[in-house]
Design a protein around this motif. Structure first.
Motif, PDB file in Angstrom:
ATOM      1  N   ILE A  25      54.185  45.377  52.315  1.00 20.32           N
ATOM      2  CA  ILE A  25      54.047  46.185  51.105  1.00 20.32           C
ATOM      3  C   ILE A  25      55.420  46.300  50.447  1.00 20.32           C
ATOM      4  CG2 ILE A  25      53.328  48.406  50.150  1.00 20.32           C
ATOM      5  CD1 ILE A  25      51.050  46.833  51.490  1.00 20.32           C
ATOM      6  N   MET A  26      55.583  45.674  49.275  1.00 20.97           N
ATOM      7  CA  MET A  26      56.872  45.636  48.588  1.00 20.97           C
ATOM      8  C   MET A  26      56.924  46.740  47.534  1.00 20.97           C
ATOM      9  SD  MET A  26      57.794  42.699  50.081  1.00 20.97           S
ATOM     10  CE  MET A  26      58.912  41.579  49.294  1.00 20.97           C
ATOM     11  N   LEU A  27      57.927  47.611  47.646  1.00 21.35           N
ATOM     12  CA  LEU A  27      58.043  48.761  46.748  1.00 21.35           C
ATOM     13  C   LEU A  27      59.381  48.697  46.005  1.00 21.35           C
ATOM     14  CD1 LEU A  27      56.662  51.504  49.175  1.00 21.35           C
ATOM     15  CD2 LEU A  27      55.399  50.167  47.468  1.00 21.35           C
ATOM     16  N   HIS A  28      59.302  48.611  44.701  1.00 21.36           N
ATOM     17  CA  HIS A  28      60.479  48.421  43.839  1.00 21.36           C
ATOM     18  C   HIS A  28      61.281  49.713  43.661  1.00 21.36           C
ATOM     19  CE1 HIS A  28      58.632  50.637  40.522  1.00 21.36           C
ATOM     20  NE2 HIS A  28      57.493  50.029  40.834  1.00 21.36           N
ATOM     21  N   GLY A  29      62.420  49.581  43.019  1.00 22.34           N
ATOM     22  CA  GLY A  29      63.272  50.724  42.744  1.00 22.34           C
ATOM     23  C   GLY A  29      63.030  51.340  41.381  1.00 22.34           C
ATOM     24  N   MET A  36      60.192  42.428  40.330  1.00 21.72           N
ATOM     25  CA  MET A  36      61.515  42.269  40.937  1.00 21.72           C
ATOM     26  C   MET A  36      61.468  41.424  42.205  1.00 21.72           C
ATOM     27  SD  MET A  36      62.608  45.628  43.167  1.00 21.72           S
ATOM     28  CE  MET A  36      63.562  44.621  44.303  1.00 21.72           C
ATOM     29  N   TRP A  37      60.287  41.343  42.824  1.00 20.07           N
ATOM     30  CA  TRP A  37      60.155  40.638  44.099  1.00 20.07           C
ATOM     31  C   TRP A  37      59.830  39.159  43.935  1.00 20.07           C
ATOM     32  CZ3 TRP A  37      62.058  43.531  47.748  1.00 20.07           C
ATOM     33  CH2 TRP A  37      61.913  44.930  47.707  1.00 20.07           C
ATOM     34  N   LYS A  42      57.677  34.218  47.259  1.00 23.33           N
ATOM     35  CA  LYS A  42      57.210  32.878  47.642  1.00 23.33           C
ATOM     36  C   LYS A  42      57.579  32.560  49.082  1.00 23.33           C
ATOM     37  CE  LYS A  42      57.605  31.157  42.918  1.00 23.33           C
ATOM     38  NZ  LYS A  42      58.453  30.405  41.988  1.00 23.33           N
ATOM     39  N   ASP A  43      58.761  33.035  49.512  1.00 27.67           N
ATOM     40  CA  ASP A  43      59.212  32.765  50.879  1.00 27.67           C
ATOM     41  C   ASP A  43      58.279  33.382  51.920  1.00 27.67           C
ATOM     42  OD1 ASP A  43      61.379  31.548  49.766  1.00 27.67           O
ATOM     43  OD2 ASP A  43      62.783  33.180  50.142  1.00 27.67           O
ATOM     44  N   PHE A  44      57.683  34.512  51.568  1.00 26.96           N
ATOM     45  CA  PHE A  44      56.911  35.271  52.554  1.00 26.96           C
ATOM     46  C   PHE A  44      55.411  35.026  52.487  1.00 26.96           C
ATOM     47  CE2 PHE A  44      60.834  37.640  51.810  1.00 26.96           C
ATOM     48  CZ  PHE A  44      61.319  37.693  53.104  1.00 26.96           C
ATOM     49  N   SER A  45      54.907  34.611  51.333  1.00 23.13           N
ATOM     50  CA  SER A  45      53.454  34.474  51.189  1.00 23.13           C
ATOM     51  C   SER A  45      52.893  33.301  51.997  1.00 23.13           C
ATOM     52  CB  SER A  45      53.068  34.338  49.715  1.00 23.13           C
ATOM     53  OG  SER A  45      53.728  33.247  49.123  1.00 23.13           O
ATOM     54  N   LYS A  46      53.788  32.466  52.544  1.00 24.01           N
ATOM     55  CA  LYS A  46      53.315  31.377  53.411  1.00 24.01           C
ATOM     56  C   LYS A  46      52.883  31.917  54.775  1.00 24.01           C
ATOM     57  CE  LYS A  46      56.621  28.388  51.121  1.00 24.01           C
ATOM     58  NZ  LYS A  46      58.031  27.988  51.160  1.00 24.01           N
ATOM     59  N   ILE A 245      68.866  40.207  43.112  1.00 19.61           N
ATOM     60  CA  ILE A 245      69.415  39.415  42.009  1.00 19.61           C
ATOM     61  C   ILE A 245      70.741  38.781  42.420  1.00 19.61           C
ATOM     62  CG2 ILE A 245      70.419  39.559  39.681  1.00 19.61           C
ATOM     63  CD1 ILE A 245      68.374  41.792  39.094  1.00 19.61           C
ATOM     64  N   GLU A 246      71.586  39.569  43.081  1.00 20.99           N
ATOM     65  CA  GLU A 246      72.937  39.115  43.425  1.00 20.99           C
ATOM     66  C   GLU A 246      72.963  38.169  44.621  1.00 20.99           C
ATOM     67  OE1 GLU A 246      75.796  42.424  43.498  1.00 20.99           O
ATOM     68  OE2 GLU A 246      74.223  43.638  42.585  1.00 20.99           O
ATOM     69  N   ALA A 247      72.072  38.391  45.577  1.00 18.32           N
ATOM     70  CA  ALA A 247      72.064  37.567  46.795  1.00 18.32           C
ATOM     71  C   ALA A 247      70.637  37.366  47.284  1.00 18.32           C
ATOM     72  CB  ALA A 247      72.915  38.234  47.871  1.00 18.32           C
ATOM     73  N   PRO A 248      69.770  36.750  46.461  1.00 16.73           N
ATOM     74  CA  PRO A 248      68.347  36.658  46.819  1.00 16.73           C
ATOM     75  C   PRO A 248      68.085  35.886  48.109  1.00 16.73           C
ATOM     76  CG  PRO A 248      68.836  35.319  44.882  1.00 16.73           C
ATOM     77  CD  PRO A 248      70.034  36.157  45.137  1.00 16.73           C
ATOM     78  N   GLN A 249      68.815  34.783  48.324  1.00 15.12           N
ATOM     79  CA  GLN A 249      68.577  33.990  49.530  1.00 15.12           C
ATOM     80  C   GLN A 249      69.010  34.739  50.778  1.00 15.12           C
ATOM     81  OE1 GLN A 249      66.810  30.989  49.524  1.00 15.12           O
ATOM     82  NE2 GLN A 249      66.708  31.649  51.663  1.00 15.12           N
ATOM     83  N   GLU A 250      70.167  35.380  50.691  1.00 12.67           N
ATOM     84  CA  GLU A 250      70.669  36.156  51.836  1.00 12.67           C
ATOM     85  C   GLU A 250      69.741  37.331  52.156  1.00 12.67           C
ATOM     86  OE1 GLU A 250      72.352  35.195  49.237  1.00 12.67           O
ATOM     87  OE2 GLU A 250      74.127  34.080  49.914  1.00 12.67           O
TER      88      GLU A 250
END
Length: 262
Positions: A25-29, A36-37, A42-46, A245-250
């Motif tokens: 469950i992704m909850l934005h700020g 924002m997610w 995409k990385d997680f929906s697999k 935004i600043e470090a999405p991959q990390e």
């Protein structure tokens, strides 16, 4: 993105859903929404069933009243979880979304499998932050666009700002869609939230705290201090308050690393 809705106290709670598996469950700020997610979903929906929710007064979700407490927002999240017949979920909350995750954990402890707080805190507002929120509410009543532009700028450090101008512009465009009532109601709710540090110490499920080492909103040392002598896992990333935004991959790698261990 394709949104679905759940009825809650005569308003619609909007959410997106992708993938199959255990539920995230992704909850934005504050001043954000489920979009924002997008970069990391995409990385997680697999491997997971990823549900990103627009919190009260944000995105495509309506407003309930003059104040949206963190408990109100948690109840709205529970409405979505109930509709989808999910038994236990992993909560991933950014900033205000972290406050909502903690409120949810207090109200519905049996529904939490694990929790990840990103640039967030279990501590309540101090006197200075409450005063700042009161000033913000007055400014919003006079000129909400001026407030939104200032607020978004302040989420990014001086060092990073010149390199991500297009991302900042997009973040502002999304934030400006937030209705005045939604902005004020969230500020009023954050202002009165209670201390939930006890959850970090005694929760029976795994918790991770992901922090930017140069967060201009939540000082790193002060925020990291609350998990001393706890089992909470700390990830420290190079960046500020907007790690997606600043470090999405990390950020994605840190979340994946934690989820693999639980």
């Amino acid at each position: 993105m394709d949104y679905q809705t759940v009825s809650f106290k005569n308003i619609d709670i909007a959410y997106t859903e992708h993938g199959k598996g255990s539920a995230l469950i992704m909850l934005h700020g504050f001043l954000e929404n489920a979009l924002m997610w997008q970069k990391i979903t995409k990385d997680f929906s697999k491997r997971f069933r990823v549900i990103a929710i627009d919190l009260l007064g944000h995105g495509k979700t309506g407003c309930l009243g003059y104040m949206h407490s963190m408990e109100d927002m948690a109840d709205a999240v529970f409405a979505v979880i109930s509709e989808l017949k999910l038994r236990k979920v992993t909560l991933i909350g950014h900033s205000m979304g972290g406050y909502v995750s903690l409120a949810f954990a207090e109200l519905y402890p049996d529904r939490v499998k694990s929790m990840i707080l990103i640039n967030s805190t279990a501590r309540p507002d101090n006197k200075e932050r409450i005063e700042n929120r009161n000033r913000a509410i007055e400014l919003i009543k006079q000129n909400s666009a001026t407030f939104v532009n200032m607020a978004i700028n302040n989420l990014f450090s001086d060092e990073i700002r010149p390199f991500i101008q297009s991302e900042i512009k997009h973040t502002k465009q999304e934030a400006l869609k937030t209705p005045v009532q939604g902005i004020i109601a969230a500020l009023e709710g954050m202002k009165i939230r209670i201390d939930r540090e006890v959850i970090l110490h005694f929760a029976p499920y795994p918790i991770a705290l992901i922090l930017g080492n140069s967060d201009p909103v939540m000082p790193y040392t002060e925020t990291a201090e609350q998990i001393q002598n706890t089992e909470t896992v700390l990830f420290t990333l190079k960046g500020g308050h907007m790690l997606h935004i600043e470090a999405p991959q990390e950020l994605s790698d840190s979340i994946q690393s934690f989820l693999k261990k639980i």
